[in-house]
Design an enzyme around this catalytic site. Sequence first.
Site, PDB file in Angstrom:
ATOM      1  N   ASP A  37      -5.108  -2.675  -1.910  1.00 44.78           N
ATOM      2  CA  ASP A  37      -4.509  -3.383  -0.723  1.00 44.78           C
ATOM      3  C   ASP A  37      -3.041  -2.649  -0.865  1.00 44.78           C
ATOM      4  O   ASP A  37      -2.932  -1.958  -1.530  1.00 44.78           O
ATOM      5  CB  ASP A  37      -4.323  -5.052  -1.445  1.00 44.78           C
ATOM      6  CG  ASP A  37      -3.319  -5.760  -0.826  1.00 44.78           C
ATOM      7  OD1 ASP A  37      -3.246  -5.844   0.341  1.00 44.78           O
ATOM      8  OD2 ASP A  37      -2.505  -6.406  -1.517  1.00 44.78           O
ATOM      9  N   ASP A  67       0.428  -4.484  -0.068  1.00 53.94           N
ATOM     10  CA  ASP A  67       1.545  -5.523  -0.448  1.00 53.94           C
ATOM     11  C   ASP A  67       1.169  -6.111  -1.875  1.00 53.94           C
ATOM     12  O   ASP A  67       0.279  -6.487  -2.266  1.00 53.94           O
ATOM     13  CB  ASP A  67       1.570  -6.695   0.565  1.00 53.94           C
ATOM     14  CG  ASP A  67       2.036  -6.401   1.787  1.00 53.94           C
ATOM     15  OD1 ASP A  67       2.443  -5.192   2.107  1.00 53.94           O
ATOM     16  OD2 ASP A  67       1.680  -7.091   2.636  1.00 53.94           O
ATOM     17  N   ASP A  85      -3.835  -7.738  -5.335  1.00 53.93           N
ATOM     18  CA  ASP A  85      -2.917  -8.534  -6.095  1.00 53.93           C
ATOM     19  C   ASP A  85      -3.374 -10.029  -6.127  1.00 53.93           C
ATOM     20  O   ASP A  85      -2.990 -10.857  -6.550  1.00 53.93           O
ATOM     21  CB  ASP A  85      -1.552  -8.380  -5.777  1.00 53.93           C
ATOM     22  CG  ASP A  85      -1.266  -8.805  -4.570  1.00 53.93           C
ATOM     23  OD1 ASP A  85      -0.180  -9.577  -4.282  1.00 53.93           O
ATOM     24  OD2 ASP A  85      -1.813  -8.259  -3.596  1.00 53.93           O
TER      25      ASP A  85
END
Length: 214
Positions: free
Chosen positions: A12, A14, A140
């Site tokens: 990912d 961000d 996250d």
Amino acid sequence: MTSRLPKLVAFDLDYTLWALWIDTHADPPLRRVGDAVNDVRDRYDQKISFYRHVPEILHRLREGGVTIAACSRTHAPDLARTALNLLLVPPPAGHKGASPTPAVQFFDQMEIYPGSKLKHFKELHKKTGLPYSEMLFYDDESRNKEVESLGVTFCLVPGGVDDRTFERGLAKWRQRHPVEVAEDAAGNAAEEDTAGDEGARDRVVGGALETSCN
């Protein structure tokens, strides 16, 4: 201990590779000042940069022949791609004289658009032909663990990717796929045995030649 890596590692963006939401915290246009390494700025001088250990991790994966993918559900896909194009990754340790590399060049596949990560990985499977069992994903957000329903190994990184979390993900993937790891270890052992046999033959032949020349 085996060094077997998954054939595809996905990240990912961000709060996994960089410490912001690209669609919330960054305002275009983005810019890089000269050849600044790992440093891109937005309209208001907000810094976009990879977490400290990310560059070396990317180099390690590329050197290992692993397919690297970016999988983000951001609502600003164009801005994310621009950031990856502008970010310069420093050369690997021990290669200080080498030139930095645009981050985008590390990513063989990019699935960057809103929506479930299930779609992202179905697209990766379709484009690469790799089985889900050979995919490891760092993210996250725990909701994206849904990709495990496909057979992807998921590693949660609430504080971003660093060496420890990277190794934790690899360990989890290896634990889930002992057959692949064992086959790799057996293959490496066979190669070492073959190399040893060839070395022994060379020594014997060399000795015979030396004897015949005396």
